[in-house]
Design a protein around this motif. Structure first.
Motif: not given
Length: 327
Positions: A231-248, A316-319
């Motif tokens: 799940r994309l949100g969980r990936i960002v959280a596991s990296a130590g960041h907030s999805f709401q902030d990173m998505a902007v 966006g988020i590049r993985l």
């Protein structure tokens, strides 16, 4: 001649042995055995057990493909009611070992080739035509200057440019992000590895998985560590960041796939592990040009034959997928 015969005879028929001296001493004997034990412990413990010096090592050959799934809905005054699926937010459709998911955007619709006032900043605001140099096109300009100073609003004048009009205004990034629902999008990561020297290959979709399992599982480091769906949100959280902030403003996440394969053991014990890390700089003290974004356009022709385009600045988020192994 006789001397040469004596030398040859001595070389062929004489045999020397070293003299052995037996020392009866507890101190010397214990020291000798201790040195021998240390050498034996080093060879067995370090060289063979820890470093596995008896094993051959091979570099892994890897390929990774990533597929996204998820649907979002938006309802804005500019775009109206709209459904967003994979074909809308994954740009481009395929990349090598990576995927980009759009989470936010600035959209400029119905642009045509024409002349229009520049977006106001310290280099484009003017008082008269004398402030505008015809034919100039700065690095950050949206077009080529016509040499005229024209009204941008009731109180502000800017230099006129020949460009795609109306111009994009990206001074304010939408907050919250346009596609906040992307937090629940899922990614299927398919990783194939091969050790050429041993002709051994494996993939992260393990033999025990079936179709029903893949349709229901979601990666969890504790309860489901081998599921290849994230799940994309969980990936960002596991990296130590907030999805709401990173998505902007976007960002870059590395998905590290680490294989621990000791081919002396059963192939079933060769298993992947996953970790996540944000790769772009998010130092709040040095945050010039943050995140990750780019522009693309969709072109169309009106019934009158005029070329139009819709310009999108996509955040966006590049993985990126990084594969390593410990054979």
């Amino acid at each position: 001649m006789a001397g040469c015969r004596a030398v040859v005879a001595g070389f062929l028929f004489e045999y020397d042995t070293p003299r052995i001296v037996l020392i009866r001493s507890r101190k010397v004997g214990l020291m000798n055995r201790a040195v021998q034990l240390l050498i034996l412990a080093y060879v067995i413990g370090w060289v063979f057990v820890w470093e596995k010096g008896y094993q051959e090592v091979d570099s892994v050959v890897s390929s990774v493909t990533t597929k996204a799934k998820g649907v979002a809905v938006t309802n804005t005054s500019e775009l109206g009611f709209r459904i967003w699926d994979v074909a809308d937010y994954v740009i481009p459709a395929q990349e090598k070992d990576s995927i980009f998911i759009m989470t936010n955007m600035i959209i400029t619709m119905n642009q045509t080739q024409g002349i229009c006032p520049e977006i106001p900043d310290k280099t484009t605001v003017c008082q008269s035509d004398a402030s505008c140099t015809a034919g100039s096109a700065g690095t950050h300009s949206n077009g080529v200057a016509t040499g005229r100073c024209v009204p941008f609003s009731r109180t502000v004048k800017t230099c006129e440019v020949a460009a795609w009009c109306p111009l994009e205004d990206d001074t304010i990034v939408p907050t919250p992000a346009f596609l906040m629902a992307a937090e629940n999008f899922t990614l299927l990561v398919k990783n194939n590895i091969w050790y050429p020297k041993f002709n051994f290959s494996k993939r992260n979709i393990l033999p025990s998985f079936n179709t029903s399992y893949l349709k229901s599982c979601i990666y969890n480091a504790k309860t489901d560590p081998f599921c290849p769906i994230f799940r994309l949100g969980r990936i960002v959280a596991s990296a130590g960041h907030s999805f709401q902030d990173m998505a902007v403003e976007g960002g870059i996440i590395g998905i590290q796939i680490k294989w621990e394969c000791n081919l002396d053991r059963a192939a079933a014990l060769c298993l992947p592990s996953y970790s996540f890390r944000r790769l772009d700089n998010r130092d709040t003290k040095h945050n010039v040009s943050p995140g990750y974004n780019f522009r693309f356009a969709k072109y169309y022709t009106s019934p009158a034959g005029m070329e139009h385009r819709t310009l999108v600045k996509a955040y966006g988020i590049r993985l990126g997928n990084l594969t390593s192994s410990l054979p």
